[in-house]
Scaffold this active site. Structure first.
Site, short mmCIF file in Angstrom:
data_model
loop_
_atom_site.label_atom_id
_atom_site.label_comp_id
_atom_site.label_asym_id
_atom_site.label_seq_id
_atom_site.Cartn_x
_atom_site.Cartn_y
_atom_site.Cartn_z
N LYS A 155 42.18 67.53 54.39
CA LYS A 155 41.70 68.39 55.48
C LYS A 155 41.68 69.85 55.05
O LYS A 155 40.75 70.59 55.33
CB LYS A 155 42.57 68.18 56.74
N GLN A 162 50.06 66.26 62.17
CA GLN A 162 49.69 65.00 61.52
C GLN A 162 50.64 63.89 61.97
O GLN A 162 51.85 63.99 61.81
CB GLN A 162 49.73 65.19 59.99
N ASP A 221 42.29 67.68 67.74
CA ASP A 221 42.05 66.24 67.66
C ASP A 221 41.75 65.60 69.00
O ASP A 221 41.52 64.41 69.07
CB ASP A 221 43.34 65.58 67.13
#
Ligand code: NAD
Length: 296
Positions: free
Chosen positions: A52, A96, A119
């Site tokens: 990422k 994460q 997200d």
């Protein structure tokens, strides 16, 4: 059989995102930043965060990664999240997952400013999405699946779509996005009876299960489009680590008209959509007049 090539489609979308960042620079605004939290020593998480970071730097998005050991007190993580909330250049915050088991994931995520949720993990944003609110981000993987199909001009309207997997980050939001595009959607899961029969009705079959090579040709209507979301690590008989999807590619590709490879299918699309979401949040937060259309 034709490949739904996520590398090709994602480079198209990433070029579009780069164009938007160039437009943004011309307004004099500093680049948006993605703040990532990597907590504990999960090797797969570390690899995803590195991928990422690399994608961000190639797209003109700044990154700040908080690498914290698995014993970091929850209060410290929360303080860092609050600092990122207050930083005007941070447009995306990503924790994460999964976190080491002793952390309260929901509690930690709840401190992210919903406007910076990269997200679409937060209940506020998921709620907005399900109500069809255009001013919220959409979870990266389901959005990536939709954009991949769009890139290859595969319409889902009026098609029978079967999604195997009902997770909050893939199956459920994808079902909503498919419905929004007028598909007829069936969501299957571990308790679904006669899974093969249900899957074989589908014009578009999505596997988001987390079971290596489970879906072979016997689950697929001849000519169906197959999207394999799964990312699984397996060991070959000669002890090599291999990444594979939920579909047995050799078998499934004999029945499918289109199919995603793993790796190189949905994975790169997920990353491209993370860049998109970060930029999307930034444009909204800073009230910058840039159209966020990226489709071909
Ligand atoms: P999850 O474990 O949260 O959900 C799995 C789902 O599969 C559940 O709804 C479960 O009911 C269903 N399932 C499990 N066994 C089944 C069976 N035998 N028959 C039918 N259904 C069954 O997983 P998730 O987070 O949604 O991830 C699914 C897969 O997608 C994993 O391999 C994950 O690594 C991968 N993934 C990939 C990306 C990407 O960018 N490509 C992103 C997220 C997840």
């Amino acid at each position: 059989m034709q490949l739904l090539d996520g590398k090709q489609a994602s480079s198209y979308y990433r070029a579009k995102i780069l164009e938007k960042i160039e437009q943004l620079k011309k307004t004099g605004a500093p680049p948006p930043r993605l703040a990532a939290f990597l907590i504990g020593d999960n090797k797969a998480s570390a690899m995803y965060v590195r991928m990422k970071e690399k994608a961000c730097s190639e797209s003109g998005i700044a990154t700040r990664t908080h690498i914290l050991d698995g014993q970091t007190p929850e209060s410290e993580i929360i303080e860092l999240i609050k600092k990122e909330n207050a930083d005007p250049e941070t447009a995306g915050i990503l924790v994460q997952l999964p976190l080491p088991k002793h952390y309260d994931e929901k509690k930690i995520l709840s401190f992210i400013d919903p406007a910076k949720d990269a997200d679409c993990f937060l209940p506020q944003n998921i709620g907005h999405m399900f109500l069809g609110d255009e001013t919220t981000v959409i979870p990266c993987t389901p959005l990536g699946v939709m954009k991949l199909l769009k890139y290859y001009k595969i319409s889902v309207a009026s098609k029978e779509v079967c999604i195997i997997g009902r997770s909050n980050i893939v199956g459920k939001p994808l079902a909503y996005l498919m419905l929004k595009e007028n598909a007829t959607v069936t969501v299957c899961h571990s308790k679904t009876l006669n899974l093969k029969d249900v899957a074989r009705r589908a014009d578009i079959l999505v596997a988001a299960i987390g079971r290596a090579n489970m879906i072979d040709a016997s689950y697929i209507k001849p000519g169906a489009v197959v999207v394999d979301v799964g990312i699984n690590r397996i060991e070959t008989p000669d002890k090599k680590q291999l990444t594979c999807g939920d579909c047995d590619f050799d078998s499934a590709s004999k029945a499918a008209s289109w199919i995603t490879p793993v790796p190189g299918g949905v994975g790169p699309m997920t990353i491209a959509m993370l860049l998109y979401n970060t930029l999307y949040n930034y444009v909204l937060i800073k009230k910058i007049d840039i159209k966020m259309d990226i489709e071909p």
